[in-house]
Scaffold this active site. Structure first.
Site, PDB file in Angstrom:
ATOM      1  N   LEU A   6      -1.521   0.025  14.239  1.00 19.52           N
ATOM      2  CA  LEU A   6      -0.862  -0.185  15.528  1.00 19.52           C
ATOM      3  C   LEU A   6      -0.999   1.037  16.428  1.00 19.52           C
ATOM      4  CD1 LEU A   6       2.377  -1.915  14.165  1.00 19.52           C
ATOM      5  CD2 LEU A   6       0.339  -3.023  15.114  1.00 19.52           C
TER       6      LEU A   6
ATOM      7  N   ASP B 296       0.832  -1.198   0.000  1.00 17.89           N
ATOM      8  CA  ASP B 296       0.000   0.000   0.000  1.00 17.89           C
ATOM      9  C   ASP B 296       0.869   1.250   0.000  1.00 17.89           C
ATOM     10  OD1 ASP B 296      -2.921   1.199   0.979  1.00 17.89           O
ATOM     11  OD2 ASP B 296      -1.227   2.291   1.841  1.00 17.89           O
TER      12      ASP B 296
ATOM     13  N   HIS C 118      -7.727   9.498  -1.782  1.00 17.32           N
ATOM     14  CA  HIS C 118      -7.010   9.553  -0.501  1.00 17.32           C
ATOM     15  C   HIS C 118      -7.822  10.228   0.623  1.00 17.32           C
ATOM     16  CE1 HIS C 118      -2.579   9.401   0.971  1.00 17.32           C
ATOM     17  NE2 HIS C 118      -3.394   9.282   1.986  1.00 17.32           N
TER      18      HIS C 118
ATOM     19  N   ASN D  64       5.432  -8.789  12.077  1.00 15.72           N
ATOM     20  CA  ASN D  64       4.056  -8.358  11.809  1.00 15.72           C
ATOM     21  C   ASN D  64       3.334  -9.262  10.812  1.00 15.72           C
ATOM     22  OD1 ASN D  64       4.635  -6.244  13.516  1.00 15.72           O
ATOM     23  ND2 ASN D  64       4.814  -4.686  11.914  1.00 15.72           N
TER      24      ASN D  64
HETATM   25  P1  A2P Z   1       9.313   1.216  12.818  1.00 18.32           P
HETATM   26  O1  A2P Z   1       9.131   1.625  11.389  1.00 18.32           O
HETATM   27  O2  A2P Z   1      10.518   1.826  13.438  1.00 18.32           O
HETATM   28  O3  A2P Z   1       9.216  -0.281  13.013  1.00 18.32           O
HETATM   29  P2  A2P Z   1       1.118   2.343  12.434  1.00 18.32           P
HETATM   30  O4  A2P Z   1       1.231   1.282  11.380  1.00 18.32           O
HETATM   31  O5  A2P Z   1       0.035   2.110  13.405  1.00 18.32           O
HETATM   32  O6  A2P Z   1       1.122   3.738  11.873  1.00 18.32           O
HETATM   33  O7  A2P Z   1       2.416   2.244  13.337  1.00 18.32           O
HETATM   34  C1  A2P Z   1       3.629   2.266  12.765  1.00 18.32           C
HETATM   35  C2  A2P Z   1       4.639   2.522  13.877  1.00 18.32           C
HETATM   36  O8  A2P Z   1       4.784   1.361  14.678  1.00 18.32           O
HETATM   37  C3  A2P Z   1       5.950   2.818  13.279  1.00 18.32           C
HETATM   38  O9  A2P Z   1       6.502   3.875  14.006  1.00 18.32           O
HETATM   39  C4  A2P Z   1       6.750   1.543  13.423  1.00 18.32           C
HETATM   40  O10 A2P Z   1       8.097   1.871  13.670  1.00 18.32           O
HETATM   41  C5  A2P Z   1       6.129   0.897  14.632  1.00 18.32           C
HETATM   42  N1  A2P Z   1       6.083  -0.572  14.564  1.00 18.32           N
HETATM   43  C6  A2P Z   1       5.760  -1.326  13.497  1.00 18.32           C
HETATM   44  N2  A2P Z   1       5.789  -2.626  13.801  1.00 18.32           N
HETATM   45  C7  A2P Z   1       6.139  -2.713  15.098  1.00 18.32           C
HETATM   46  C8  A2P Z   1       6.349  -3.783  15.994  1.00 18.32           C
HETATM   47  N3  A2P Z   1       6.193  -5.054  15.607  1.00 18.32           N
HETATM   48  N4  A2P Z   1       6.716  -3.487  17.269  1.00 18.32           N
HETATM   49  C9  A2P Z   1       6.866  -2.209  17.668  1.00 18.32           C
HETATM   50  N5  A2P Z   1       6.683  -1.149  16.872  1.00 18.32           N
HETATM   51  C10 A2P Z   1       6.318  -1.389  15.594  1.00 18.32           C
END
Ligand code: A2P
Length: 274
Positions: free
Chosen positions: A188, A44, A106, A240
């Site tokens: 997240l 995406d 968007h 993830n």
């Molecule tokens: P990073 O890119 O440093 O992994 P969302 O998708 O809700 O917007 O959240 C994305 C945020 O969550 C990003 O800042 C990402 O940081 C972080 N993130 C993504 N996967 C994880 C994970 N498995 N554990 C902790 N933080 C995560």
């Protein structure tokens, strides 16, 4: 996968995909390659992210065929309108190096007649066998209803902010009533990381022997949401994607349902005019 309405046909979309919001262009190729290697088959992006070329390079380098990777991009606000949308689609396709499976408006902005014209352009692209599924993002029930009133069909999918602190119960109910799939952005809870530090989530994570992020993604999947977590870290990208070998029970789901605060991390669609 979920099955999206697409005119007389339907199109399968992986329920779990990979998002590249805020991934800089020069890092995007490597990050998307890591995602494809981890097993993601849905990517995406958006014209506004400025990284479509990086996505295109990763797809070209992957050796995977167009049919093997479901690709989403989005029409930016300044390109809304019938002719403008058709042209913006061509620009995105050129940058991505291939046709798009799902093209989303968007935001329902800058004006309501414009998004109807834009959606009409997306329907034309589908009719011409270019785009497979026209969709929208950040639409409220009012916007969705207007598209249906004017054009005779609801979009098949609406991508909106959705996470345990902003669960969108009313919107999801409207979607259910009209066969619209719900896709979650910031699944997240966004960059602040508050959701991932929530004690209720932490408790469930400990119980099921998974990370908080895995618990939240699993919650989305069990709710039926399409979900596109973003991470720039290879280890988290893989983590993830590993959310199918366990499940949450009714008690876990009820506990997460109780976390809703009704607070957004992103803009309100009725006010945003970016
Ligand atoms: P990073 O890119 O440093 O992994 P969302 O998708 O809700 O917007 O959240 C994305 C945020 O969550 C990003 O800042 C990402 O940081 C972080 N993130 C993504 N996967 C994880 C994970 N498995 N554990 C902790 N933080 C995560």
């Amino acid at each position: 996968t979920v099955s999206l309405r697409a005119g007389a046909a339907s199109v399968d979309m992986p329920q779990l995909g990979f998002g590249v919001f805020q991934v800089p262009q020069d890092e995007t190729e490597a990050v998307v390659r890591a995602a494809l290697e981890a097993g993601y088959r849905s990517i995406d992006t958006a014209a506004a992210y400025g990284n479509e070329e990086g996505v295109g390079r990763a797809l070209a380098a992957s050796g995977l065929t167009q049919q093997e990777v479901f690709l989403t991009t989005k029409l930016w606000n300044s390109d809304q309108g019938y002719d403008e949308a058709l042209q913006a689609y061509e620009t995105s396709v050129r940058k991505l190096g291939r046709e798009v499976d799902l093209y989303l408006i968007h935001w329902p902005t800058p004006a309501k007649d414009r998004y109807v014209d834009s959606f009409r352009a997306l329907l034309k692209l589908r009719e011409d066998g270019r785009l497979r599924v026209p969709g929208v993002s950040n639409f409220t029930p009012e916007h969705l209803q207007r598209v249906n009133d004017e054009l005779g069909e609801f979009p098949a999918i609406n991508q909106v902010e959705l996470h345990p602190y902003f669960q969108q119960a009313q919107l999801r109910e409207f979607h259910r009533a009209h066969d619209i799939h719900t896709e979650a952005w910031s699944p997240l809870g966004g960059q602040g990381g508050e959701v991932l530090q929530d004690p209720v989530i932490a408790q469930i994570a400990e119980k099921v022997g998974r990370t908080p992020a895995q618990v939240v993604l699993r919650w989305h999947l069990q709710l039926g949401n399409v979900v596109i977590p973003k991470s720039a870290t290879p280890e988290r990208i893989a983590q993830n994607f590993d959310v199918t070998a366990f499940s949450l029970d009714d008690e876990d789901l009820a506990a997460i349902a109780g976390l809703d605060r009704g607070t957004r991390v992103g803009p309100d669609p009725d006010e945003f005019n970016g």
